[in-house]
Write a protein that holds these residues in place. Sequence first.
Motif, PDB file in Angstrom:
ATOM      1  N   MET A   1      43.559  22.789  34.262  1.00 10.38           N
ATOM      2  CA  MET A   1      44.752  23.501  34.018  1.00 10.38           C
ATOM      3  C   MET A   1      44.980  24.403  35.261  1.00 10.38           C
ATOM      4  O   MET A   1      44.136  24.706  36.029  1.00 10.38           O
ATOM      5  CB  MET A   1      44.279  24.587  32.783  1.00 10.38           C
ATOM      6  CG  MET A   1      45.126  25.648  32.725  1.00 10.38           C
ATOM      7  SD  MET A   1      44.411  27.073  31.635  1.00 10.38           S
ATOM      8  CE  MET A   1      44.459  26.181  30.429  1.00 10.38           C
ATOM      9  N   THR A   2      46.280  24.510  35.732  1.00  8.00           N
ATOM     10  CA  THR A   2      46.681  25.154  36.752  1.00  8.00           C
ATOM     11  C   THR A   2      47.774  26.161  36.348  1.00  8.00           C
ATOM     12  O   THR A   2      48.289  26.184  35.236  1.00  8.00           O
ATOM     13  CB  THR A   2      47.438  24.248  37.863  1.00  8.00           C
ATOM     14  OG1 THR A   2      48.618  23.650  37.107  1.00  8.00           O
ATOM     15  CG2 THR A   2      46.560  23.312  38.094  1.00  8.00           C
ATOM     16  N   SER A   3      47.925  27.024  37.267  1.00 10.67           N
ATOM     17  CA  SER A   3      48.968  28.181  37.005  1.00 10.67           C
ATOM     18  C   SER A   3      50.266  27.889  37.561  1.00 10.67           C
ATOM     19  O   SER A   3      50.535  26.757  38.226  1.00 10.67           O
ATOM     20  CB  SER A   3      48.600  29.611  37.549  1.00 10.67           C
ATOM     21  OG  SER A   3      48.883  29.741  38.958  1.00 10.67           O
ATOM     22  N   ALA A  11      40.440  26.551  36.027  1.00  8.05           N
ATOM     23  CA  ALA A  11      39.375  26.131  35.437  1.00  8.05           C
ATOM     24  C   ALA A  11      38.152  25.972  36.528  1.00  8.05           C
ATOM     25  O   ALA A  11      37.085  25.753  36.270  1.00  8.05           O
ATOM     26  CB  ALA A  11      39.443  24.707  34.952  1.00  8.05           C
ATOM     27  N   ALA A  12      38.274  26.478  37.801  1.00  9.29           N
ATOM     28  CA  ALA A  12      37.708  26.393  38.936  1.00  9.29           C
ATOM     29  C   ALA A  12      36.703  27.314  38.885  1.00  9.29           C
ATOM     30  O   ALA A  12      36.972  28.611  38.557  1.00  9.29           O
ATOM     31  CB  ALA A  12      38.186  26.037  40.226  1.00  9.29           C
ATOM     32  N   ARG A  34      36.976  33.604  47.810  1.00 12.34           N
ATOM     33  CA  ARG A  34      36.858  32.235  46.598  1.00 12.34           C
ATOM     34  C   ARG A  34      38.350  31.684  46.738  1.00 12.34           C
ATOM     35  O   ARG A  34      39.225  32.140  46.662  1.00 12.34           O
ATOM     36  CB  ARG A  34      36.802  33.089  45.275  1.00 12.34           C
ATOM     37  CG  ARG A  34      36.790  31.955  44.072  1.00 12.34           C
ATOM     38  CD  ARG A  34      36.722  32.581  42.861  1.00 12.34           C
ATOM     39  NE  ARG A  34      36.777  31.780  41.689  1.00 12.34           N
ATOM     40  CZ  ARG A  34      36.673  32.370  40.388  1.00 12.34           C
ATOM     41  NH1 ARG A  34      36.375  33.428  40.048  1.00 12.34           N
ATOM     42  NH2 ARG A  34      36.619  31.295  39.451  1.00 12.34           N
ATOM     43  N   CYS A  35      37.899  30.364  46.934  1.00 14.03           N
ATOM     44  CA  CYS A  35      39.250  29.405  46.834  1.00 14.03           C
ATOM     45  C   CYS A  35      39.444  29.208  45.418  1.00 14.03           C
ATOM     46  O   CYS A  35      38.658  29.101  44.688  1.00 14.03           O
ATOM     47  CB  CYS A  35      38.601  28.152  47.430  1.00 14.03           C
ATOM     48  SG  CYS A  35      39.869  26.778  47.330  1.00 14.03           S
ATOM     49  N   VAL A  36      40.828  29.544  45.229  1.00 12.98           N
ATOM     50  CA  VAL A  36      41.407  29.545  43.961  1.00 12.98           C
ATOM     51  C   VAL A  36      41.535  27.999  43.226  1.00 12.98           C
ATOM     52  O   VAL A  36      41.605  27.868  42.164  1.00 12.98           O
ATOM     53  CB  VAL A  36      42.562  30.531  43.692  1.00 12.98           C
ATOM     54  CG1 VAL A  36      43.147  30.691  42.398  1.00 12.98           C
ATOM     55  CG2 VAL A  36      42.262  31.839  44.242  1.00 12.98           C
ATOM     56  N   GLU A  37      41.525  26.963  44.206  1.00 15.03           N
ATOM     57  CA  GLU A  37      41.651  25.638  43.881  1.00 15.03           C
ATOM     58  C   GLU A  37      40.449  25.248  43.247  1.00 15.03           C
ATOM     59  O   GLU A  37      40.239  24.347  42.391  1.00 15.03           O
ATOM     60  CB  GLU A  37      42.686  24.926  44.878  1.00 15.03           C
ATOM     61  CG  GLU A  37      42.839  23.474  44.341  1.00 15.03           C
ATOM     62  CD  GLU A  37      43.954  23.053  45.255  1.00 15.03           C
ATOM     63  OE1 GLU A  37      43.688  21.682  45.247  1.00 15.03           O
ATOM     64  OE2 GLU A  37      44.815  23.402  45.725  1.00 15.03           O
ATOM     65  N   LEU A  88      40.979  34.522  36.358  1.00 14.63           N
ATOM     66  CA  LEU A  88      40.265  33.211  36.616  1.00 14.63           C
ATOM     67  C   LEU A  88      38.874  33.381  35.788  1.00 14.63           C
ATOM     68  O   LEU A  88      38.606  34.588  35.301  1.00 14.63           O
ATOM     69  CB  LEU A  88      39.986  33.207  38.260  1.00 14.63           C
ATOM     70  CG  LEU A  88      41.015  33.356  39.143  1.00 14.63           C
ATOM     71  CD1 LEU A  88      40.417  33.368  40.422  1.00 14.63           C
ATOM     72  CD2 LEU A  88      41.856  32.143  38.809  1.00 14.63           C
ATOM     73  N   LEU A  89      38.264  32.134  35.853  1.00 14.30           N
ATOM     74  CA  LEU A  89      36.856  32.302  35.204  1.00 14.30           C
ATOM     75  C   LEU A  89      36.033  32.974  36.069  1.00 14.30           C
ATOM     76  O   LEU A  89      36.051  32.921  37.433  1.00 14.30           O
ATOM     77  CB  LEU A  89      36.564  30.552  35.274  1.00 14.30           C
ATOM     78  CG  LEU A  89      37.101  29.688  34.267  1.00 14.30           C
ATOM     79  CD1 LEU A  89      36.465  28.237  34.425  1.00 14.30           C
ATOM     80  CD2 LEU A  89      36.959  30.099  32.767  1.00 14.30           C
TER      81      LEU A  89
END
Length: 117
Positions: A1-3, A11-12, A34-37, A88-89
Amino acid sequence: MTSERDGINLAAKPSGTGCVECSAAGGWWFHLRRCVECGHIGCCDASPNQHASKHNAATGHPVITSFEPGERWFYDYRTGEAFAGPKLLGPHAHPSDQPVPGPDGVVPPDWQARLHE
């Protein structure tokens, strides 16, 4: 899932509670990003090794967020702009009992002189 913004993967999950590369090498960090990808946790640009920016350069993953307690900002390397990002998670930060700089027992006494400005 991406924004809506490229480079954000909702989902990362974070890769850990500290900088991946510093932890592996027995090093230390000032603040964490934190890398968001992909969820990679790296140290900030003020830290001696600047692993978050090096991760961006190596992977092209364009967006980071703070991994510090109480901070909720995102930064896009492509535009050089900060922005308000999506939820984010978790976890959203390193444990609150983890010292800054960290990790405990590794930070040299002259750590302030070793920071990048």
